[in-house]
Design an enzyme around this catalytic site. Structure first.
Site, PDB file in Angstrom:
ATOM      1  N   CYS A   2     -10.628 -15.099  -4.841  1.00  6.15           N
ATOM      2  CA  CYS A   2     -10.633 -16.570  -4.959  1.00  6.15           C
ATOM      3  C   CYS A   2     -10.151 -16.799  -6.244  1.00  6.15           C
ATOM      4  O   CYS A   2     -10.159 -16.067  -7.363  1.00  6.15           O
ATOM      5  CB  CYS A   2     -11.944 -17.100  -4.769  1.00  6.15           C
ATOM      6  SG  CYS A   2     -12.749 -16.696  -3.152  1.00  6.15           S
ATOM      7  N   ARG A  27      -4.350 -15.867  -5.312  1.00  6.64           N
ATOM      8  CA  ARG A  27      -5.893 -15.084  -5.339  1.00  6.64           C
ATOM      9  C   ARG A  27      -6.511 -15.550  -3.839  1.00  6.64           C
ATOM     10  O   ARG A  27      -7.213 -14.918  -3.566  1.00  6.64           O
ATOM     11  CB  ARG A  27      -6.696 -15.627  -6.293  1.00  6.64           C
ATOM     12  CG  ARG A  27      -6.181 -15.304  -7.663  1.00  6.64           C
ATOM     13  CD  ARG A  27      -7.077 -15.648  -8.635  1.00  6.64           C
ATOM     14  NE  ARG A  27      -8.218 -14.846  -8.789  1.00  6.64           N
ATOM     15  CZ  ARG A  27      -8.468 -14.046  -9.562  1.00  6.64           C
ATOM     16  NH1 ARG A  27      -7.345 -13.721 -10.432  1.00  6.64           N
ATOM     17  NH2 ARG A  27      -9.576 -13.259  -9.714  1.00  6.64           N
ATOM     18  N   TRP A  74     -10.328 -17.250  -0.922  1.00 11.07           N
ATOM     19  CA  TRP A  74     -10.010 -16.072   0.158  1.00 11.07           C
ATOM     20  C   TRP A  74     -11.377 -15.889   0.780  1.00 11.07           C
ATOM     21  O   TRP A  74     -12.264 -15.339   0.084  1.00 11.07           O
ATOM     22  CB  TRP A  74      -9.557 -15.186  -0.781  1.00 11.07           C
ATOM     23  CG  TRP A  74      -8.856 -13.840   0.022  1.00 11.07           C
ATOM     24  CD1 TRP A  74      -7.742 -14.006   0.688  1.00 11.07           C
ATOM     25  CD2 TRP A  74      -9.697 -12.681   0.500  1.00 11.07           C
ATOM     26  NE1 TRP A  74      -7.614 -12.626   1.383  1.00 11.07           N
ATOM     27  CE2 TRP A  74      -8.628 -11.903   1.330  1.00 11.07           C
ATOM     28  CE3 TRP A  74     -10.872 -12.360   0.116  1.00 11.07           C
ATOM     29  CZ2 TRP A  74      -9.020 -10.678   1.744  1.00 11.07           C
ATOM     30  CZ3 TRP A  74     -11.225 -10.957   0.609  1.00 11.07           C
ATOM     31  CH2 TRP A  74     -10.364 -10.194   1.452  1.00 11.07           C
ATOM     32  N   ASN A  98     -16.125 -16.864  -7.571  1.00 11.63           N
ATOM     33  CA  ASN A  98     -15.226 -16.059  -7.085  1.00 11.63           C
ATOM     34  C   ASN A  98     -15.945 -14.483  -6.976  1.00 11.63           C
ATOM     35  O   ASN A  98     -16.549 -14.198  -8.030  1.00 11.63           O
ATOM     36  CB  ASN A  98     -14.204 -15.813  -8.047  1.00 11.63           C
ATOM     37  CG  ASN A  98     -13.235 -14.389  -7.855  1.00 11.63           C
ATOM     38  OD1 ASN A  98     -13.363 -14.049  -6.781  1.00 11.63           O
ATOM     39  ND2 ASN A  98     -12.804 -13.968  -9.052  1.00 11.63           N
ATOM     40  N   GLY A  99     -16.156 -14.044  -5.855  1.00  9.43           N
ATOM     41  CA  GLY A  99     -16.864 -12.875  -5.686  1.00  9.43           C
ATOM     42  C   GLY A  99     -17.816 -12.663  -4.578  1.00  9.43           C
ATOM     43  O   GLY A  99     -17.679 -13.394  -3.659  1.00  9.43           O
ATOM     44  N   GLU A 479      -9.415  14.648  -8.382  1.00  8.21           N
ATOM     45  CA  GLU A 479      -8.998  13.427  -9.201  1.00  8.21           C
ATOM     46  C   GLU A 479      -9.099  13.366 -10.632  1.00  8.21           C
ATOM     47  O   GLU A 479      -8.522  12.806 -11.329  1.00  8.21           O
ATOM     48  CB  GLU A 479      -9.687  12.182  -8.679  1.00  8.21           C
ATOM     49  CG  GLU A 479      -9.544  10.882  -9.215  1.00  8.21           C
ATOM     50  CD  GLU A 479      -7.923  10.316  -9.206  1.00  8.21           C
ATOM     51  OE1 GLU A 479      -7.053  10.997  -8.531  1.00  8.21           O
ATOM     52  OE2 GLU A 479      -7.895   9.096  -9.654  1.00  8.21           O
ATOM     53  N   LYS A 483      -6.305  12.965 -13.481  1.00 10.92           N
ATOM     54  CA  LYS A 483      -6.529  11.937 -14.564  1.00 10.92           C
ATOM     55  C   LYS A 483      -6.255  12.341 -15.842  1.00 10.92           C
ATOM     56  O   LYS A 483      -5.638  11.951 -16.830  1.00 10.92           O
ATOM     57  CB  LYS A 483      -7.689  10.965 -14.315  1.00 10.92           C
ATOM     58  CG  LYS A 483      -7.663  10.187 -13.123  1.00 10.92           C
ATOM     59  CD  LYS A 483      -6.763   8.834 -13.263  1.00 10.92           C
ATOM     60  CE  LYS A 483      -5.531   8.907 -12.645  1.00 10.92           C
ATOM     61  NZ  LYS A 483      -5.824   8.694 -11.099  1.00 10.92           N
ATOM     62  N   GLU A 486      -2.821  14.075 -16.581  1.00  8.85           N
ATOM     63  CA  GLU A 486      -1.424  12.885 -16.937  1.00  8.85           C
ATOM     64  C   GLU A 486      -1.653  11.997 -17.930  1.00  8.85           C
ATOM     65  O   GLU A 486      -0.744  11.646 -18.577  1.00  8.85           O
ATOM     66  CB  GLU A 486      -1.205  12.389 -15.651  1.00  8.85           C
ATOM     67  CG  GLU A 486      -2.480  11.020 -15.183  1.00  8.85           C
ATOM     68  CD  GLU A 486      -2.183  10.545 -13.763  1.00  8.85           C
ATOM     69  OE1 GLU A 486      -0.877  10.361 -13.668  1.00  8.85           O
ATOM     70  OE2 GLU A 486      -2.946  10.100 -13.165  1.00  8.85           O
ATOM     71  N   HIS A 502     -15.065  32.976  -7.054  1.00  5.31           N
ATOM     72  CA  HIS A 502     -13.834  33.554  -6.398  1.00  5.31           C
ATOM     73  C   HIS A 502     -12.665  33.914  -7.204  1.00  5.31           C
ATOM     74  O   HIS A 502     -11.543  33.926  -6.825  1.00  5.31           O
ATOM     75  CB  HIS A 502     -13.673  33.082  -5.178  1.00  5.31           C
ATOM     76  CG  HIS A 502     -14.918  32.988  -4.049  1.00  5.31           C
ATOM     77  ND1 HIS A 502     -15.260  34.096  -3.514  1.00  5.31           N
ATOM     78  CD2 HIS A 502     -15.465  32.094  -3.726  1.00  5.31           C
ATOM     79  CE1 HIS A 502     -16.304  33.808  -2.892  1.00  5.31           C
ATOM     80  NE2 HIS A 502     -16.538  32.733  -2.918  1.00  5.31           N
ATOM     81  N   LYS A 602       5.655   4.869 -12.071  1.00  2.00           N
ATOM     82  CA  LYS A 602       4.795   4.117 -11.029  1.00  2.00           C
ATOM     83  C   LYS A 602       5.026   4.380  -9.562  1.00  2.00           C
ATOM     84  O   LYS A 602       4.336   4.708  -8.944  1.00  2.00           O
ATOM     85  CB  LYS A 602       4.355   2.589 -11.633  1.00  2.00           C
ATOM     86  CG  LYS A 602       3.517   1.994 -10.667  1.00  2.00           C
ATOM     87  CD  LYS A 602       2.249   2.489 -11.123  1.00  2.00           C
ATOM     88  CE  LYS A 602       1.052   1.905 -10.336  1.00  2.00           C
ATOM     89  NZ  LYS A 602      -0.346   2.853 -10.294  1.00  2.00           N
TER      90      LYS A 602
HETATM   91  C1  F6R Z   1      -1.890   9.490 -10.312  1.00  2.00           C
HETATM   92  C2  F6R Z   1      -1.085   8.730  -9.876  1.00  2.00           C
HETATM   93  C3  F6R Z   1      -0.186   9.380  -8.571  1.00  2.00           C
HETATM   94  C4  F6R Z   1       0.042   8.554  -7.318  1.00  2.00           C
HETATM   95  C5  F6R Z   1       1.176   8.996  -6.563  1.00  2.00           C
HETATM   96  C6  F6R Z   1       1.211   8.581  -5.136  1.00  2.00           C
HETATM   97  O1  F6R Z   1      -2.939   8.525 -11.287  1.00  2.00           O
HETATM   98  O2  F6R Z   1      -0.883   7.485  -9.850  1.00  2.00           O
HETATM   99  O3  F6R Z   1      -0.624  10.466  -8.207  1.00  2.00           O
HETATM  100  O4  F6R Z   1      -1.322   8.304  -6.732  1.00  2.00           O
HETATM  101  O5  F6R Z   1       2.322   9.253  -7.150  1.00  2.00           O
HETATM  102  O6  F6R Z   1       1.802   6.924  -5.447  1.00  2.00           O
HETATM  103  P1  F6R Z   1       1.576   5.931  -4.374  1.00  2.00           P
HETATM  104  O7  F6R Z   1      -0.009   5.726  -4.293  1.00  2.00           O
HETATM  105  O8  F6R Z   1       2.432   4.677  -4.833  1.00  2.00           O
HETATM  106  O9  F6R Z   1       2.403   6.444  -3.084  1.00  2.00           O
END
Ligand code: F6R
Length: 607
Positions: A2, A27, A74, A98-99, A479, A483, A486, A502, A602
C-alpha cells in the site's frame, strides 16, 4: 504494497493527496481513499479499484480541508471493497496503514468485548478503534498513538489524523517505510520521497520504531523507546527519487531492511483474507497430481529451491529434485507428464534458467515460475508466473528476493501438503500463524546489526571462511558463503555440517573462521557436535543461534549472535539476515563496491 500520504497544508489538500497517490499507485490499486479535516470534523471519500474511481468520486463530491491523509491499497486482510478501503475511521481518529498487524484478531476480539463495532474486515481498523479508545480515556493524540503502537505486533507504517486537531498529524513506522517531507508552512508524510516530490525534496526518513508528530511548523521524532530522536533532513534530488537509497549507504542495505515489509506482502498474497488458509493461485498445479517436483534456478534463487526441497518433502511428502539451470539444461534429464517443474528467477531473464524452462515445456505436466520482474521473459513464457512481491531489487547481490522466494515457497509447500492430504485445515492455520511471525522476527534480527557489523570487522581479516548448517540451514550456509564471496571477495564455502569431517575439516586452523547457523531445532545437537569438532582443532566458531541454543552451548564459541526463536518454517527466512549482513559489513570493512561487485551483473542473460 500500500501507499500512504498525508498533508498538513496551507491550502486545500485533497487534490494534492490524489496527485501523491498517483505516484504511489505502483504499490497497489485495489482501492483508494482520502480523509480530510473539514471544519474540524473527519470526512472521507473512498472508492474500489484504480485511482480514477476515487478521482471520479471526488469530482462528484469534492473534499475541502487543509489537513488530510490518503491511501492506495493492495489488499491483504479483507476483500477489495469500499468498506475495507482506507482511511479507517473510529470516532475522532482516521488512519491509513501500510503493512500487516499480526495480532489484529485478539485485539479485535478484545475491542468487540468492550463494545466496539467494526465496519470492515481489515486488520487496520483495530488501530483506529484502539486509538479512539485511548482518546476516550483522556489521552492526547500523541499519547493515544504511543499507547496504540505499544499494543501492535507486526510490520507497518501508519498516518493518523484527529478530529478537532487541525494542526496535528502523526506518523509511525515499524518495518515498513515512511518519510516526512518539509514544506514552507506545510508538512507531509509519504511512503516514499517520490510521492512527495512535487511538493518538496526536503525529506527526513523515519527509522525503525520511530513516531513522528507533525505540525505545520515542523516535526518532532521519537525513537522506539519514546526518546526524542534527531533525524537528519536531506535534500533529495527530485529526478533521482525513483532510485533513492533513503537513509542507507547502499541499495543492498536498503533492500535488506525492506524485508519485514515486503515479506508481509509476499506472505499475504498467497493467503485468504483471514490468513488461515493458503489461497490457491489461479491456474496453480494440483500438487496431488504430481509425483515429483523438479526445481531449477541459479545462484541465490537456487538456494531458495534448496530450502523449498526440505519443505515440500517434509510438509507435502513430494520427492523434489533440484538443480542449477546450467547443469540441468545440458543433462537432458527425463521429464514426465507426472512431473511438476518450478523455475525461480528474480530477474526473470537468466539465460540458463530460461533455457531450462524451454526444455521442460511440453514434457512436464505442470510448469510454473517464481519471478520478481513481472514483465520478464521467464514470467511470460512460463505457464504460470507467481510474483514474489519483493519490489524492485537494484543491488546486484540478491537479498529481499531470496526471502520473498522463501515466503512464496512456504505457502506453496503448505498448499501442496493440504492437497496431498498431509496437512489438515487446523495444521494449515497453525503453520500460517507461524509464518506470519516472519516479518516481525526479521525486523528483530535486523536489530542485531551492530553485533553482525562487529563480527564482520574480524571476518574482513580472514582469507577463507567456512559456513556450516544442517537441514534447511545447509542452504543458508551456502547462501552465506555466496554472499560473502561476491561482496567482500573473501573465499568462502558452505558445507552441510555433517560433511565437514569427510574432508573440509582439514582446512581448520585458527585463521579460518567457521560460521555456524544453528537454531535450537531438531538437529541442533548434531550441529553443535560438529561445531565442537571444529573448536577441538583450534577453529574459531561464530555461532548464530537463538537464546535456547546459546544457553545450551555456553561459553565455548569465539562469538555468538543471538536471533529470536523461530518456528522451523520461519528459521531459513530469519537466518538469511545474518547471511546478508555479515557479508554486507565485511564488504564495507574491505571497501569493495557493495551494490556492484566486480565481474557481476544483475541479469545474467548469457549462458
Ligand atoms: C547472488 C545473486 C545471483 C542470482 C543469480 C540468479 O547474490 O544475486 O546468484 O541469484 O544470478 O539470478 P535470477 O534470480 O535473476 O535468475
Amino acid at each position: 504494497m500500500c501507499g500512504i500520504i498525508g498533508i498538513l497544508g496551507a491550502e486545500a489538500v485533497a487534490p494534492r493527496i490524489l496527485g501523491g497517490l498517483k505516484r504511489l499507485e505502483y504499490r497497489g490499486y485495489d482501492s483508494a481513499g482520502i480523509a480530510t479535516l473539514n471544519g474540524g470534523a473527519i470526512e472521507t471519500r473512498r472508492a474500489v479499484g484504480k485511482l480514477a474511481a476515487l478521482d471520479e468520486s471526488l469530482n462528484a463530491a469534492p473534499l475541502a480541508g487543509l489537513a488530510g491523509i490518503g491511501h492506495t491499497r493492495w489488499a491483504t486482510h479483507g476483500a477489495a471493497t469500499e468498506a475495507n478501503a482506507h482511511p479507517h475511521v473510529a470516532g475522532p481518529v482516521a488512519v491509513v496503514h501500510n503493512g500487516i498487524i499480526e495480532n489484529f484478531a485478539p485485539l479485535r476480539d478484545e475491542l468487540r468485548a468492550g463494545g466496539a463495532v467494526f465496519a470492515s474486515d481489515t486488520d487496520t481498523e483495530v488501530i483506529a478503534q484502539l486509538c479512539a479508545q485511548f482518546l476516550a480515556h483522556g489521552k492526547t493524540p500523541q499519547e493515544a498513538v504511543a499507547a496504540t503502537l505499544a499494543r501492535l505486533r507486526g510490520a507497518f507504517a501508519l498516518a493518523f489524523l484527529f478530529a478537532g486537531h487541525d494542526d496535528v498529524m502523526i506518523g509511525a513506522r515499524r518495518g515498513s517505510p515512511l518519510a516526512v517531507g518539509h514544506g514552507v508552512g506545510e508538512m507531509y508524510l509519504g511512503s516514499d520521497a517520490l510521492a512527495l516530490a512535487p511538493m518538496t525534496g526536503r525529506i527526513t526518513y523515519l527509522e525503525e520504531g520511530d513516531m513522528a508528530v507533525l505540525s505545520r511548523a515542523g516535526v518532532t521524532v521519537y525513537d522506539a523507546e519514546g526518546r526524542l530522536a534527531n533525524r537528519e533532513m536531506r535534500v533529495v534530488n527530485v529526478d533521482q527519487v525513483r532510485v533513492d537509497k533513503g537513509n542507507y549507504r547502499h541499495f543492498m542495505a536498503k533492500e535488506i531492511h525492506e524485508q519485514p515489509s515486503v515479506l508481509g506482502y509476499a506472505l499475504a498474497h498467497y493467503q485468504t483474507a483471514g490468513r488461515d488458509a493458503v489461497q490457491v493461485p489461479e491456474g496453480a498445479p494440483d500438487f496431488a497430481k504430481v509425483d515429483r517436483l523438479v526445481m531449477v534456478a541459479c545462484g541465490t534463487a537456487y538456494y531458495a529451491c534448496h530450502v523449498a526441497k526440505y519443505w515440500f518433502e517434509s510438509i507435502a511428502r513430494i520427492p523434489v529434485e533440484i538443480d542449477v539451470a546450467s547443469e540441468f539444461r545440458y543433462r537432458e534429464p527425463p521429464i514426465s507428464a507426472r512431473d511438476g517443474a518450478i523455475f525461480v528467477s528474480q530477474s526473470g531473464e537468466t539465460a540458463d534458467t530460461l533455457a531450462a524452462l524451454r526444455y521442460v515445456q511440453g514434457k512436464a505436466g505442470q510448469v510454473l515460475a517464481l519471478v520478481n520482474v513481472a514483465e520478464s521473459t521467464i514470467a511470460r513464457e512460463s505457464g504460470l508466473a507467481l510474483p514474489i512481491k519483493a519490489g524492485v531489487e537494484i543491488s546486484v547481490a540478491s537479498s529481499k528476493a531470496f526471502t520473498c522466494q522463501l515466503a512464496v515457497f512456504a505457502n506453496l509447500a503448505i498448499l501442496a501438503g493440504r492437497q496431498r492430504g498431509h496437512v489438515t485445515a487446523e495444521q494449515e492455520t497453525s503453520l500460517l500463524a507461524a509464518l506470519a511471525t516472519a516479518p516481525r522476527l526479521v525486523a528483530e534480527a535486523l536489530g542485531q546489526e551492530p553485533e553482525m557489523a562487529a563480527a564482520a570487522r574480524d571476518l574482513s581479516r580472514a582469507r577463507d571462511v567456512l559456513f556450516l548448517g544442517r537441514g534447511a540451514m545447509y542452504p543458508l550456509a551456502l547462501e552465506g558463503a555466496l554472499k560473502l564471496k561476491e561482496l567482500s571477495y573473501i573465499h568462502a564455502e558452505g558445507y552441510a555440517s555433517g560433511e565437514l569431517k569427510h574432508g573440509p575439516i582439514a582446512l581448520i586452523d585458527e585463521h579460518v573462521p567457521v560460521i555456524c547457523f544453528a537454531p535450537f531445532d531438531a538437529v541442533f545437537e548434531k550441529t553443535i557436535s560438529n561445531m565442537h569438532e571444529v573448536m577441538a582443532r583450534g577453529g574459531r566458531v561464530l555461532l548464530v543461534t537463538d537464546a535456547k541454543g546459546a544457553a545450551e552451548v555456553g561459553e565455548g564459541a569465539w562469538k555468538t549472535i543471538i536471533l529470536p526463536e523461530a518456528h522451523p518454517l520461519v528459521a531459513p527466512i530469519l537466518y538469511a539476515v545474518p547471511a546478508q549482513l555479515l557479508a554486507y559489513h565485511t564488504a564495507q570493512e574491505k571497501g569493495t563496491d557493495v551494490d556492484q561487485p566486480r565481474n557481476l551483473a544483475k541479469s545474467v542473460t548469457v549462458e
